[in-house]
Design an enzyme around this catalytic site. Structure first.
Site, PDB file in Angstrom:
ATOM      1  N   THR A  17       0.819  -1.223   0.000  1.00  0.00           N
ATOM      2  CA  THR A  17       0.000   0.000   0.000  1.00  0.00           C
ATOM      3  C   THR A  17       0.845   1.262   0.000  1.00  0.00           C
ATOM      4  OG1 THR A  17      -1.805  -1.108   1.147  1.00  0.00           O
ATOM      5  CG2 THR A  17      -1.735   1.270   1.339  1.00  0.00           C
ATOM      6  N   SER A  62       1.430  -7.514  -1.422  1.00  0.00           N
ATOM      7  CA  SER A  62       2.140  -8.581  -0.712  1.00  0.00           C
ATOM      8  C   SER A  62       1.342  -9.877  -0.629  1.00  0.00           C
ATOM      9  CB  SER A  62       2.569  -8.112   0.686  1.00  0.00           C
ATOM     10  OG  SER A  62       1.488  -8.113   1.572  1.00  0.00           O
ATOM     11  N   THR A  93       1.466  -4.879   4.029  1.00  0.00           N
ATOM     12  CA  THR A  93       1.272  -5.359   5.403  1.00  0.00           C
ATOM     13  C   THR A  93       0.696  -6.776   5.470  1.00  0.00           C
ATOM     14  OG1 THR A  93      -0.929  -4.351   5.491  1.00  0.00           O
ATOM     15  CG2 THR A  93       0.913  -3.041   6.335  1.00  0.00           C
ATOM     16  N   THR A 170       2.731 -10.343  14.266  1.00  0.00           N
ATOM     17  CA  THR A 170       1.516 -10.759  13.561  1.00  0.00           C
ATOM     18  C   THR A 170       0.772  -9.501  13.143  1.00  0.00           C
ATOM     19  OG1 THR A 170       1.329 -12.755  14.900  1.00  0.00           O
ATOM     20  CG2 THR A 170      -0.687 -11.981  13.902  1.00  0.00           C
ATOM     21  N   ARG A 250      -2.964 -26.159  14.783  1.00  0.00           N
ATOM     22  CA  ARG A 250      -3.355 -25.060  15.682  1.00  0.00           C
ATOM     23  C   ARG A 250      -4.402 -25.598  16.628  1.00  0.00           C
ATOM     24  NH1 ARG A 250      -5.592 -20.591  13.603  1.00  0.00           N
ATOM     25  NH2 ARG A 250      -4.637 -19.274  15.184  1.00  0.00           N
ATOM     26  N   CYS A 283      -4.669 -19.556  20.572  1.00  0.00           N
ATOM     27  CA  CYS A 283      -4.734 -18.316  21.368  1.00  0.00           C
ATOM     28  C   CYS A 283      -3.671 -17.348  20.863  1.00  0.00           C
ATOM     29  CB  CYS A 283      -4.444 -18.605  22.832  1.00  0.00           C
ATOM     30  SG  CYS A 283      -5.655 -19.654  23.603  1.00  0.00           S
TER      31      CYS A 283
HETATM   32  N1  ASP Z   1      -2.779  -5.494   0.227  1.00  0.00           N
HETATM   33  C1  ASP Z   1      -1.704  -4.650   0.710  1.00  0.00           C
HETATM   34  C2  ASP Z   1      -0.433  -5.453   0.692  1.00  0.00           C
HETATM   35  O1  ASP Z   1      -0.227  -6.262   1.558  1.00  0.00           O
HETATM   36  C3  ASP Z   1      -2.019  -4.153   2.079  1.00  0.00           C
HETATM   37  C4  ASP Z   1      -1.000  -3.223   2.676  1.00  0.00           C
HETATM   38  O2  ASP Z   1       0.093  -3.000   2.214  1.00  0.00           O
HETATM   39  O3  ASP Z   1      -1.340  -2.641   3.733  1.00  0.00           O
HETATM   40  O4  ASP Z   1       0.361  -5.321  -0.205  1.00  0.00           O
END
Ligand code: ASP
Length: 349
Positions: A17, A62, A93, A170, A250, A283
């Site tokens: 992003t 990603s 992310t 995470t 898990r 958890c």
């Molecule tokens: N879909 C995006 C990615 O993981 C989300 C982001 O970067 O926040 O590339």
């Protein structure tokens, strides 16, 4: 008078992003190039060190990240390791915690910072978190300890107010600016008016040699999520996935599973076939304690490996890395019980 050489940082731009723009036709966000990104961060020129960059030929969302991309990132770091004081990886992310975990296992003897960051809002948006994240990541990558060594000597995720160990992180929120969290390990640094490092949490094990990159990542792994009502056919189907070498199971709470005989039999059969089965908890916080309940003891006696407080991202990528090195199931089992680079809390490291 001898002058200190200027600090040099390499930015590796993979997409995400942070560098995206809106596609005029679909209105969906799509990855864009590094020049666009950097044009939106004029303040970068105020930093007192040299910055170069490397860009994926085609920046990606990603969600498309895979072991070939991890290899590309690791190769760039290995080839330019001696030329730079630190590395900043710009990344989406969604799979950032997987990449951070994977790189931590791939980069043995890492003694320089590899700081991964991105943003929730594109860098071109007025309220973007990308500019601050990028600048802070660069400052952390350039930071020296009082003896002139790197302050951070591991793969870490910087996001908004915190620096986290990569293989403990995470993604916890799809919209909060503090998008990452480490449920079982303290922050490596807190970012406020100043950047305050948590010296007790930073990785400080002495390196035993030069950087050594383990490029092999074997994706023959799978997760098995338990839920009340899961049946034998489903469990056997997952454990019997063709060519599967590692299964991350898990379980509930402190590592518990249904006591049904078919479950322990199915797991025992997989273990006997040489599949490495690792028990982690569903958890978000806490650890597997295999002998605390009868419901966990039965499973632990099948030969599953206790994953202690590993994240799912770290468990999967650790298996991929160990099998990718060509190790046997027995050897993989042995190393899964140890903390290799701070990924889990156990008494054996
Ligand atoms: N879909 C995006 C990615 O993981 C989300 C982001 O970067 O926040 O590339």
């Amino acid at each position: 008078m001898k002058t200190e050489p200027r600090t040099r940082i390499l930015i590796i731009y993979t997409g995400g992003t942070i560098g995206m723009i809106e596609d005029p036709a679909t209105k969906a966000l799509v990855p864009f190039n590094f020049d666009h990104l950097i044009d939106n961060v004029p303040k970068i020129k105020m930093l007192d060190f040299d910055i170069d960059h490397y860009q994926f030929e085609k920046p990606i969302d990603s969600s498309d990240m895979d072991p070939a991309h991890w290899n590309e990132i690791a190769r760039v770091i290995e080839e330019r390791y001696d030329d730079y004081d630190g590395f900043v990886v710009l990344h989406g992310t969604d799979t950032m915690a997987y990449t951070a975990s994977a790189l931590s296992f791939m980069l043995e003897n890492l003694a320089k910072p590899v700081i991964i960051t991105g943003s929730q809002l594109p860098i071109g948006e007025v309220r973007t978190d990308g500019e601050e994240n990028l600048i802070t990541a660069l400052q952390i990558a350039a930071e020296k300890d009082p003896h002139g060594g790197a302050m951070v000597r591991e793969v870490a995720i910087l996001f908004e107010n915190y620096l986290w160990r990569g293989n403990r992180s995470t993604k916890r929120s799809a919209d909060d600016f503090n998008a990452f969290f480490s449920n079982n390990y303290p922050e490596l640094a807190e970012v406020g008016l100043s950047i305050s490092y948590n010296n007790d949490a930073l990785w400080r094990r002495p390196v035993s040699g030069p950087l050594r990159v383990h490029y092999g990542m074997d994706p023959s792994v799978v997760t098995l999520d338990l839920f009340p009502g899961i049946n034998e056919a489903t469990v056997r189907h997952i454990l019997g996935t063709p060519d599967v070498k590692g299964v991350v199971i898990r379980t509930y709470g402190a590592g518990n599973a249904p006591t049904a005989k078919w479950l322990t039999e199915a797991v025992s059969e997989a273990v006997a076939r040489g599949v490495v089965v690792v028990n982690i908890t569903q958890c978000s916080n806490g650890s597997v304690l295999p002998k605390r309940y009868e419901a966990g003891r039965a499973l632990s006696e099948t030969g599953v490996v206790c994953g202690h407080d590993l994240t799912c991202e770290a468990a999967l990528t650790k298996l991929m890395s160990l099998f990718g090195r060509g190790l046997t199931s027995r050897e993989v089992k042995k190393y899964m019980a140890y903390s290799l680079c701070g990924e889990m809390t156990c008494n054996l490291n």
